[in-house]
Design a protein around this motif. Structure first.
Motif, PDB file in Angstrom:
ATOM      1  N   UNK A 176       0.853  -1.195   0.000  1.00  0.00           N
ATOM      2  CA  UNK A 176       0.000   0.000   0.000  1.00  0.00           C
ATOM      3  C   UNK A 176       0.886   1.241   0.000  1.00  0.00           C
ATOM      4  N   UNK A 177       0.433   2.291  -0.641  1.00  0.00           N
ATOM      5  CA  UNK A 177       1.229   3.514  -0.720  1.00  0.00           C
ATOM      6  C   UNK A 177       0.321   4.726  -0.905  1.00  0.00           C
ATOM      7  N   UNK A 178       0.878   5.906  -0.642  1.00  0.00           N
ATOM      8  CA  UNK A 178       0.216   7.171  -0.951  1.00  0.00           C
ATOM      9  C   UNK A 178       1.126   7.949  -1.891  1.00  0.00           C
ATOM     10  N   UNK A 179       0.501   8.739  -2.764  1.00  0.00           N
ATOM     11  CA  UNK A 179       1.219   9.486  -3.785  1.00  0.00           C
ATOM     12  C   UNK A 179       1.008  10.976  -3.587  1.00  0.00           C
ATOM     13  N   UNK A 180       2.107  11.752  -3.684  1.00  0.00           N
ATOM     14  CA  UNK A 180       2.054  13.204  -3.739  1.00  0.00           C
ATOM     15  C   UNK A 180       2.711  13.636  -5.039  1.00  0.00           C
ATOM     16  N   UNK A 181       2.017  14.459  -5.823  1.00  0.00           N
ATOM     17  CA  UNK A 181       2.574  14.885  -7.105  1.00  0.00           C
ATOM     18  C   UNK A 181       2.183  16.328  -7.376  1.00  0.00           C
ATOM     19  N   UNK A 182       3.069  17.036  -8.060  1.00  0.00           N
ATOM     20  CA  UNK A 182       2.813  18.417  -8.450  1.00  0.00           C
ATOM     21  C   UNK A 182       3.312  18.616  -9.865  1.00  0.00           C
ATOM     22  N   UNK A 183       2.529  19.298 -10.663  1.00  0.00           N
ATOM     23  CA  UNK A 183       2.928  19.524 -12.044  1.00  0.00           C
ATOM     24  C   UNK A 183       2.247  20.736 -12.624  1.00  0.00           C
ATOM     25  N   UNK A 184       2.751  21.182 -13.765  1.00  0.00           N
ATOM     26  CA  UNK A 184       2.208  22.349 -14.455  1.00  0.00           C
ATOM     27  C   UNK A 184       1.418  21.864 -15.667  1.00  0.00           C
ATOM     28  N   UNK A 185       0.160  22.263 -15.749  1.00  0.00           N
ATOM     29  CA  UNK A 185      -0.690  21.935 -16.887  1.00  0.00           C
ATOM     30  C   UNK A 185      -1.169  23.239 -17.519  1.00  0.00           C
ATOM     31  N   UNK A 186      -1.995  23.126 -18.536  1.00  0.00           N
ATOM     32  CA  UNK A 186      -2.547  24.335 -19.152  1.00  0.00           C
ATOM     33  C   UNK A 186      -3.461  25.098 -18.214  1.00  0.00           C
ATOM     34  N   UNK A 187      -3.837  24.476 -17.085  1.00  0.00           N
ATOM     35  CA  UNK A 187      -4.694  25.135 -16.103  1.00  0.00           C
ATOM     36  C   UNK A 187      -3.894  25.713 -14.931  1.00  0.00           C
ATOM     37  N   UNK A 188      -2.580  25.616 -14.979  1.00  0.00           N
ATOM     38  CA  UNK A 188      -1.736  26.128 -13.909  1.00  0.00           C
ATOM     39  C   UNK A 188      -1.100  24.998 -13.113  1.00  0.00           C
ATOM     40  N   UNK A 189      -0.505  25.352 -11.979  1.00  0.00           N
ATOM     41  CA  UNK A 189       0.136  24.361 -11.116  1.00  0.00           C
ATOM     42  C   UNK A 189      -0.932  23.569 -10.376  1.00  0.00           C
ATOM     43  N   UNK A 211      -5.497   2.179  -7.847  1.00  0.00           N
ATOM     44  CA  UNK A 211      -5.238   3.499  -7.286  1.00  0.00           C
ATOM     45  C   UNK A 211      -6.484   4.376  -7.324  1.00  0.00           C
ATOM     46  N   UNK A 212      -6.572   5.288  -6.333  1.00  0.00           N
ATOM     47  CA  UNK A 212      -7.677   6.229  -6.227  1.00  0.00           C
ATOM     48  C   UNK A 212      -7.131   7.604  -5.897  1.00  0.00           C
ATOM     49  N   UNK A 213      -7.724   8.633  -6.475  1.00  0.00           N
ATOM     50  CA  UNK A 213      -7.352   9.994  -6.130  1.00  0.00           C
ATOM     51  C   UNK A 213      -8.045  10.411  -4.844  1.00  0.00           C
ATOM     52  N   UNK A 214      -7.360  11.261  -4.067  1.00  0.00           N
ATOM     53  CA  UNK A 214      -7.933  11.790  -2.831  1.00  0.00           C
ATOM     54  C   UNK A 214      -7.704  13.303  -2.800  1.00  0.00           C
ATOM     55  N   UNK A 215      -8.328  13.964  -1.789  1.00  0.00           N
ATOM     56  CA  UNK A 215      -8.239  15.419  -1.704  1.00  0.00           C
ATOM     57  C   UNK A 215      -6.908  15.885  -1.128  1.00  0.00           C
ATOM     58  N   UNK A 216      -6.237  15.051  -0.357  1.00  0.00           N
ATOM     59  CA  UNK A 216      -4.989  15.453   0.278  1.00  0.00           C
ATOM     60  C   UNK A 216      -4.235  14.246   0.799  1.00  0.00           C
ATOM     61  N   UNK A 217      -3.035  14.497   1.312  1.00  0.00           N
ATOM     62  CA  UNK A 217      -2.188  13.404   1.783  1.00  0.00           C
ATOM     63  C   UNK A 217      -2.785  12.728   3.016  1.00  0.00           C
ATOM     64  N   UNK A 218      -3.235  13.515   3.979  1.00  0.00           N
ATOM     65  CA  UNK A 218      -3.792  12.922   5.197  1.00  0.00           C
ATOM     66  C   UNK A 218      -5.059  12.134   4.889  1.00  0.00           C
ATOM     67  N   UNK A 219      -5.849  12.613   3.940  1.00  0.00           N
ATOM     68  CA  UNK A 219      -7.052  11.875   3.544  1.00  0.00           C
ATOM     69  C   UNK A 219      -6.685  10.539   2.906  1.00  0.00           C
ATOM     70  N   UNK A 220      -5.593  10.536   2.126  1.00  0.00           N
ATOM     71  CA  UNK A 220      -5.150   9.290   1.498  1.00  0.00           C
ATOM     72  C   UNK A 220      -4.738   8.271   2.560  1.00  0.00           C
ATOM     73  N   UNK A 221      -3.983   8.731   3.550  1.00  0.00           N
ATOM     74  CA  UNK A 221      -3.549   7.820   4.622  1.00  0.00           C
ATOM     75  C   UNK A 221      -4.751   7.351   5.435  1.00  0.00           C
ATOM     76  N   UNK A 222      -5.712   8.250   5.673  1.00  0.00           N
ATOM     77  CA  UNK A 222      -6.910   7.862   6.425  1.00  0.00           C
ATOM     78  C   UNK A 222      -7.728   6.807   5.689  1.00  0.00           C
TER      79      UNK A 222
END
Length: 377
Positions: A176-189, A211-222
């Motif tokens: 099991x793992x959690x993912x944090x990612x940041x990137x630049x798209x045509x809509x901004x960071x 895998x599932x997307x979540x609202x934040x890191x703590x929510x992913x761990x929860x």
């Protein structure tokens, strides 16, 4: 352009606390060996659909009211902004910068004549787009096979896409793992967070991930903690992990119907009388629900749940049905001594240093175990 993150490298048998960095973020592993995280067990994404004394189904939970609030509220908010807010802004600008009231009135009606139809068209377009997305997701209830966590056997059952027969994985070997990612798209960071589980096929060695997307890191761990707590007999009902605000009564159904709206409104006025919130918070609550069409989203949830309950879903494989049957208490699997020892050590460290990140504690406990093993050898 979409923001993509690499898949977890589960083939290298990571341990809890290990971090893998990539150019736009990092992966943090929480298992194998599912140790307690110390966070509240909460299914923020409402991905859990069924809980009983034998198994938990993860992957296709009951529809949340927030989805319908977005479907109805966002197009309506966009329409109001384009049709009425922009004309008001034009009125103020021409009043201050033009020749006063006559120019302001002329600008107001000029913008509203155009903005009303643009706003109406944009609102209808995004409403239909949202309905299309909803329908696509709704159809998945027919075909998607949930991942089932059986705590009596301490195993996890997967039926990957394209497979007819289920794959059974020992609970303590699941990655099991959690993912944090940041990137630049045509809509901004943009920042993205996710929660995932995976395993290597015991016969073929092929890698599978979910895998599932979540609202934040703590929510992913929860989200992970909700599953872990269920498997370790720490939570037992859907209400415990999907109702952190306690807006569902003991006799209420588990979905977010009109009863949740009424309970939330009653709770709001109770907190207002007790002085816990002010008029600004109360006004914001009413404005939000007016913009999202009051109780209509809750009624749509009730309607959708009824459709799901009547839906002819994909039948479970026979092997999965047999595997899901209850076991006599004498035959139920027990946690390993290693898991119990490491879990106790993690809880002790969390109690001694409550502000310390849980991933650092996982690493320390793993290093201690490695040191003890080398000394024994």
């Amino acid at each position: 352009m979409t923001l993509e993150t690499p898949k977890a490298d589960i083939a290298n048998a990571p341990r809890a606390g290990k971090v893998e960095s990539f150019p736009s973020g990092r992966l943090t592993f929480l298992a194998p060996l599912p140790l307690p995280t110390g966070l509240p067990p909460t299914d923020h994404g409402r991905a859990v659909g069924t809980i009983n004394d034998r198994y938990l189904d993860f992957g296709m939970g009951l529809p949340p009211v927030f989805g319908w609030q977005v479907t109805l509220g966002m197009p309506f908010f966009g329409f109001l902004s384009i049709a009425f807010v922009f004309p008001l802004i034009a009125f103020l600008l021409f009043y201050w910068l033009g020749n006063g009231f006559p120019d302001a009135i002329h600008a107001f009606w000029g913008v509203i004549n155009i903005g009303f139809w643009i706003g109406l068209g944009a609102g209808v377009f995004f409403f239909l787009l949202s309905l299309g997305i909803w329908y696509h997701q709704h159809l998945k209830y027919k075909t998607v096979m949930p991942t089932r966590f059986n705590r009596q056997r301490r195993e996890v059952c997967f039926v990957p896409k394209g497979h007819r027969e289920p794959i059974f994985v020992p609970w303590e070997e699941l990655v099991a793992w959690v993912t944090e990612a940041q990137g630049v798209t045509e809509y901004g960071v943009q920042r993205q967070y996710g929660f995932g589980v995976g395993f290597l096929h015991p016969q073929t060695g092929e890698k599978y991930t979910l895998e599932f997307q979540t609202y934040g890191l703590l929510q992913a761990i929860s989200n992970w903690e909700a599953i872990r707590a269920y498997m370790e007999y720490e939570v037992h009902t859907l209400k415990e992990i999907q109702d952190p605000l306690e807006l569902q009564g003991s006799d209420d159904p588990p979905w977010e119907g009109v009863h949740v709206f009424r309970n939330a409104r009653a709770r709001l006025h109770q907190r207002r009388r007790a002085g816990e919130v002010g008029w600004f918070h109360t006004l914001g609550w009413y404005l939000y629900h007016l913009m999202t069409f009051w109780t209509i989203p809750n009624r749509l949830v009730e309607w959708e749940v009824k459709k799901i309950q009547k839906m002819n879903r994909r039948a479970l494989p026979e092997a999965m049905q047999r595997w899901s049957e209850p076991l006599p208490e004498s035959e139920r699997a027990k946690p390993s001594e290693e898991l119990k020892r490491q879990s106790k050590r993690v809880l002790d460290l969390q109690k001694a240093e409550p502000q310390r990140p849980v991933t650092e504690i996982f690493v320390q406990v793993g290093d201690e175990l490695a040191g003890e093993s080398s000394m024994t050898a």
